[in-house]
Design an enzyme around this catalytic site. Structure first.
Site, PDB file in Angstrom:
ATOM      1  N   CYS A   1      11.746   5.100 -34.903  1.00 47.68           N
ATOM      2  CA  CYS A   1      13.089   4.977 -35.486  1.00 47.68           C
ATOM      3  C   CYS A   1      13.214   3.570 -36.058  1.00 47.68           C
ATOM      4  O   CYS A   1      13.027   2.593 -35.342  1.00 47.68           O
ATOM      5  CB  CYS A   1      14.129   5.221 -34.397  1.00 47.68           C
ATOM      6  SG  CYS A   1      15.799   4.714 -34.852  1.00 47.68           S
TER       7      CYS A   1
ATOM      8  N   CYS B   1      19.460   2.975 -40.676  1.00 44.36           N
ATOM      9  CA  CYS B   1      20.237   4.043 -41.305  1.00 44.36           C
ATOM     10  C   CYS B   1      21.653   4.142 -40.766  1.00 44.36           C
ATOM     11  O   CYS B   1      22.552   4.575 -41.493  1.00 44.36           O
ATOM     12  CB  CYS B   1      19.561   5.395 -41.087  1.00 44.36           C
ATOM     13  SG  CYS B   1      17.786   5.308 -41.034  1.00 44.36           S
TER      14      CYS B   1
ATOM     15  N   THR C   1      21.739   2.382 -31.535  1.00 48.01           N
ATOM     16  CA  THR C   1      20.436   2.248 -32.183  1.00 48.01           C
ATOM     17  C   THR C   1      20.342   0.929 -32.943  1.00 48.01           C
ATOM     18  O   THR C   1      21.199   0.622 -33.774  1.00 48.01           O
ATOM     19  CB  THR C   1      20.251   3.427 -33.158  1.00 48.01           C
ATOM     20  OG1 THR C   1      20.210   4.630 -32.401  1.00 48.01           O
ATOM     21  CG2 THR C   1      18.965   3.298 -33.952  1.00 48.01           C
TER      22      THR C   1
ATOM     23  N   GLU D   1      17.696   1.369 -28.209  1.00 49.61           N
ATOM     24  CA  GLU D   1      19.117   1.624 -28.068  1.00 49.61           C
ATOM     25  C   GLU D   1      19.660   0.657 -27.008  1.00 49.61           C
ATOM     26  O   GLU D   1      18.905   0.213 -26.143  1.00 49.61           O
ATOM     27  CB  GLU D   1      19.384   3.070 -27.598  1.00 49.61           C
ATOM     28  CG  GLU D   1      19.539   4.066 -28.729  1.00 49.61           C
ATOM     29  CD  GLU D   1      18.223   4.463 -29.409  1.00 49.61           C
ATOM     30  OE1 GLU D   1      17.172   4.392 -28.735  1.00 49.61           O
ATOM     31  OE2 GLU D   1      18.231   4.824 -30.603  1.00 49.61           O
TER      32      GLU D   1
ATOM     33  N   HIS E   1      24.554  11.180 -40.937  1.00 50.76           N
ATOM     34  CA  HIS E   1      23.438  10.935 -40.017  1.00 50.76           C
ATOM     35  C   HIS E   1      22.670  12.221 -39.723  1.00 50.76           C
ATOM     36  O   HIS E   1      21.473  12.191 -39.460  1.00 50.76           O
ATOM     37  CB  HIS E   1      23.922  10.244 -38.737  1.00 50.76           C
ATOM     38  CG  HIS E   1      22.858   9.357 -38.153  1.00 50.76           C
ATOM     39  ND1 HIS E   1      22.266   8.334 -38.861  1.00 50.76           N
ATOM     40  CD2 HIS E   1      22.235   9.365 -36.952  1.00 50.76           C
ATOM     41  CE1 HIS E   1      21.341   7.751 -38.119  1.00 50.76           C
ATOM     42  NE2 HIS E   1      21.300   8.360 -36.944  1.00 50.76           N
TER      43      HIS E   1
ATOM     44  N   TYR F   1      18.389  12.800 -40.500  1.00 49.20           N
ATOM     45  CA  TYR F   1      17.312  13.320 -39.651  1.00 49.20           C
ATOM     46  C   TYR F   1      16.361  14.249 -40.403  1.00 49.20           C
ATOM     47  O   TYR F   1      15.236  14.474 -39.966  1.00 49.20           O
ATOM     48  CB  TYR F   1      17.910  14.050 -38.432  1.00 49.20           C
ATOM     49  CG  TYR F   1      18.397  13.126 -37.337  1.00 49.20           C
ATOM     50  CD1 TYR F   1      18.751  11.803 -37.615  1.00 49.20           C
ATOM     51  CD2 TYR F   1      18.514  13.552 -36.017  1.00 49.20           C
ATOM     52  CE1 TYR F   1      19.197  10.956 -36.619  1.00 49.20           C
ATOM     53  CE2 TYR F   1      18.956  12.713 -35.017  1.00 49.20           C
ATOM     54  CZ  TYR F   1      19.297  11.417 -35.322  1.00 49.20           C
ATOM     55  OH  TYR F   1      19.742  10.575 -34.338  1.00 49.20           O
TER      56      TYR F   1
ATOM     57  N   CYS G   1      13.959  11.027 -41.640  1.00 50.93           N
ATOM     58  CA  CYS G   1      13.209  10.165 -40.702  1.00 50.93           C
ATOM     59  C   CYS G   1      12.334  10.971 -39.745  1.00 50.93           C
ATOM     60  O   CYS G   1      11.178  10.631 -39.520  1.00 50.93           O
ATOM     61  CB  CYS G   1      14.156   9.251 -39.935  1.00 50.93           C
ATOM     62  SG  CYS G   1      15.083  10.038 -38.604  1.00 50.93           S
TER      63      CYS G   1
ATOM     64  N   GLU H   1      16.386  12.028 -28.960  1.00 50.90           N
ATOM     65  CA  GLU H   1      17.309  11.676 -30.042  1.00 50.90           C
ATOM     66  C   GLU H   1      17.440  12.828 -31.034  1.00 50.90           C
ATOM     67  O   GLU H   1      18.499  13.017 -31.641  1.00 50.90           O
ATOM     68  CB  GLU H   1      16.859  10.405 -30.757  1.00 50.90           C
ATOM     69  CG  GLU H   1      17.980   9.869 -31.645  1.00 50.90           C
ATOM     70  CD  GLU H   1      17.593   8.672 -32.460  1.00 50.90           C
ATOM     71  OE1 GLU H   1      16.419   8.541 -32.813  1.00 50.90           O
ATOM     72  OE2 GLU H   1      18.486   7.876 -32.751  1.00 50.90           O
TER      73      GLU H   1
HETATM   74 FE1  SF4 Z   1      16.635   6.089 -36.456  1.00 46.82          FE
HETATM   75 FE2  SF4 Z   1      16.371   8.307 -37.879  1.00 46.82          FE
HETATM   76 FE3  SF4 Z   1      18.816   7.467 -37.119  1.00 46.82          FE
HETATM   77 FE4  SF4 Z   1      17.381   6.170 -38.996  1.00 46.82          FE
HETATM   78  S1  SF4 Z   1      18.212   8.265 -39.137  1.00 46.82           S
HETATM   79  S2  SF4 Z   1      18.526   5.258 -37.321  1.00 46.82           S
HETATM   80  S3  SF4 Z   1      15.309   6.380 -38.200  1.00 46.82           S
HETATM   81  S4  SF4 Z   1      17.146   8.169 -35.798  1.00 46.82           S
HETATM   82 FE    FE Z   2      19.819   8.305 -34.573  1.00 41.30          FE
END
Ligand code: SF4
Ligand code: FE
Length: 482
Positions: free
Chosen positions: A98, A102, A189, A255, A290, A294, A297, A445
């Site tokens: 991660c 983001c 995060t 985190e 968000h 996902y 990422c 996560e």
């Molecule tokens: Fe982390 Fe994915 Fe959230 Fe970006 S979108 S902060 S990489 S979990």
């Molecule tokens: Fe996240």
């Protein structure tokens, strides 16, 4: 824009108060448990400097016309939303972790459109304040922690009904110059790799919860803010000076619990204060962005896991077995399905009143719902192909031992032209992604980040337009509309 080095140096100047495993840490940037997570965020600066990634990693600011890092950009088109997903996939591939930045990008996009609509309806002036904050964020190339999740205490009670009022971040005092806030945000995060924190409410609220309908920004090292770092499975392997056993020695995520102990926020940094009817919109939009994220990422990290699994098969000589080939195909199929959802909710995005583009919320929620399932199946297939050795093999210290090293070398060799250490490296990477520090990001996560599965099902129920589907069926068989 900052270079990776400048980013690292800028973090050193912040005076974080952070506890890691019960100890106050002086220098989080160089702490061996924290540092790999900083490297992941640093990658978001380094790739933006690389001309081959310019189109994905940077964008033209709609405010200044200058080139900015895409993580500081408000999406101006569906194409921007699609590029965001592609950027996240790229970063997942480069870090296998991660990369944290983001949450701030998703927060600014949600706060922008919500404050605009709130001002229009209520006559407040939050959007102008927020735009000034955003301008600074773009100029200084900040990493921002988008902070949403409150500890929430007894889930059956609204914020204002909790026995302990600090279970949700709230105003304790209003002064002519600003507000004083107290409470905490959990599971934050990248908090310690951020310059600023952008706080948002965590749930839709009723009129009694006005002290809790809050959005504001503050420096990550502001007076009264402190952090308690989250543990991860196998995290102390990073203290063992042992490259092999950590699986991914360069990169990670983190985190933390952020505590706001009577923190003063000047009005210029307050973007919502008491407007309960807009809390739900802000939550829904941030969560939507968000959930879209996902689909980028996790897919990039999935690419690394699939690659590692295929190598594990090569190195042990089973790559030609038809069931192994089929399992790899299944992993790719699942991973690309997640990507398809990320692209679809982006391509179907639309312009909001402020001009900022929002994803298709139904498709973003479908995307995240699939993320609560598919990485688990991909991880299961990876473990199937990797074999038990990924959790039973000896340590790097054994491999390098003057006497038993040759025994480890001999008995853990697979195909003869691949060094034993390479086979073990790949298995440790699979362990890291499925059971170790990176499993926080790739597994749990995937389940709970950006909202737990039930939160998406509520949104899918709301956005699914079942009535329209009933009408379609009625029309086919000729049932009259009443
Ligand atoms: Fe982390 Fe994915 Fe959230 Fe970006 S979108 S902060 S990489 S979990
Ligand atoms: Fe996240």
């Amino acid at each position: 824009m900052m270079t990776g080095e400048q980013y690292e140096e800028s973090l050193r100047k912040l005076k974080f108060k952070v506890y890691v495993q019960g100890e106050l840490v002086e220098n989080p940037v160089d702490h061996p448990i924290i540092r790999p997570s900083m490297n992941s965020v640093k990658m978001t600066y380094e790739l933006a400097e690389d001309s081959q990634y310019e189109d994905l990693m940077t964008a033209k600011s709609h405010m200044t016309g200058k080139k900015v890092n895409r993580f500081c950009h408000l999406h101006q088109s569906s194409e921007d939303l699609v590029k965001k997903i592609k950027m996240q996939r790229l970063l997942g591939q480069k870090t296998a972790a991660c990369f944290q930045r983001c949450v701030g990008m998703d927060a600014i996009n949600a706060v922008d459109s919500t404050t605009f609509e709130m001002d229009k309806k209520l006559g407040t002036n939050y959007h102008e304040r927020f735009s000034k904050f955003l301008l600074k964020m773009q100029e200084l190339d900040w990493t921002v922690d988008g902070a949403m999740t409150d500890p929430k205490g007894d889930r059956s009670l609204a914020p204002s009904k909790q026995i302990d009022p600090d279970m949700f971040v709230h105003v304790v005092e209003k002064r002519p110059e600003g507000i004083v806030v107290r409470g905490a945000k959990a599971h934050q995060t990248g908090a310690l790799n951020s310059h600023m924190i952008l706080v948002m409410p965590t749930i839709a609220m009723g009129p009694d919860d006005s002290d809790y309908a809050l959005s504001f920004a503050l420096p990550a090292d502001a007076e009264g803010v402190f952090y308690i770092y989250g543990r991860q499975s196998c995290d102390t392997r990073k203290l063992e000076n042992n490259d092999l056993d950590v699986g991914n020695k360069q990169f990670g995520g983190h985190e933390a619990l952020i505590v706001f102990d009577n923190v003063f926020i000047p009005w210029e940094n307050v973007f919502m204060c008491g407007e309960t009817e807009f809390a739900g919109m802000l939550v829904e939009r941030f969560a939507g962005y968000h959930r879209q994220s996902y689909g980028g990422c996790k897919v990039g990290v999935g690419d690394v896991l699939i690659g590692a699994t295929a190598l594990a098969a090569d190195y042990s000589g089973v790559a030609k077995a038809s069931h192994v080939k089929d399992k790899l195909i299944e992993m790719i199929h699942l991973n690309e399905t997640l990507y398809s959802c990320g692209i679809a909710c982006s391509a179907e995005g639309h312009k909001t009143a402020s001009g900022t583009y929002l994803i298709d919320l139904l498709l973003a929620n479908v995307c995240k719902q699939n993320v609560t399932r598919f990485p688990y199946e991909i991880a299961r297939l990876a473990e199937d192909i990797a074999g038990g050795l990924m959790v039973t093999m000896p340590s790097e210290h054994d491999l390098k031992h003057s006497e038993i090293g040759k025994v480890v070398e001999k008995y853990f060799k697979g195909v003869c032209d691949v060094p034993t250490i390479d086979r073990l490296r790949i298995l440790r990477l699979i362990e890291n992604l499925t059971l170790g520090t990176a499993a926080v990001g790739y597994r749990t996560e995937s389940m709970h980040g950006a909202g737990s599965p039930q939160a998406q099902r509520v949104m899918i129920a709301r956005q699914g337009n079942l009535e329209n589907k009933k009408q379609l069926a009625k029309a086919i068989v000729g049932i009259e509309k009443k």
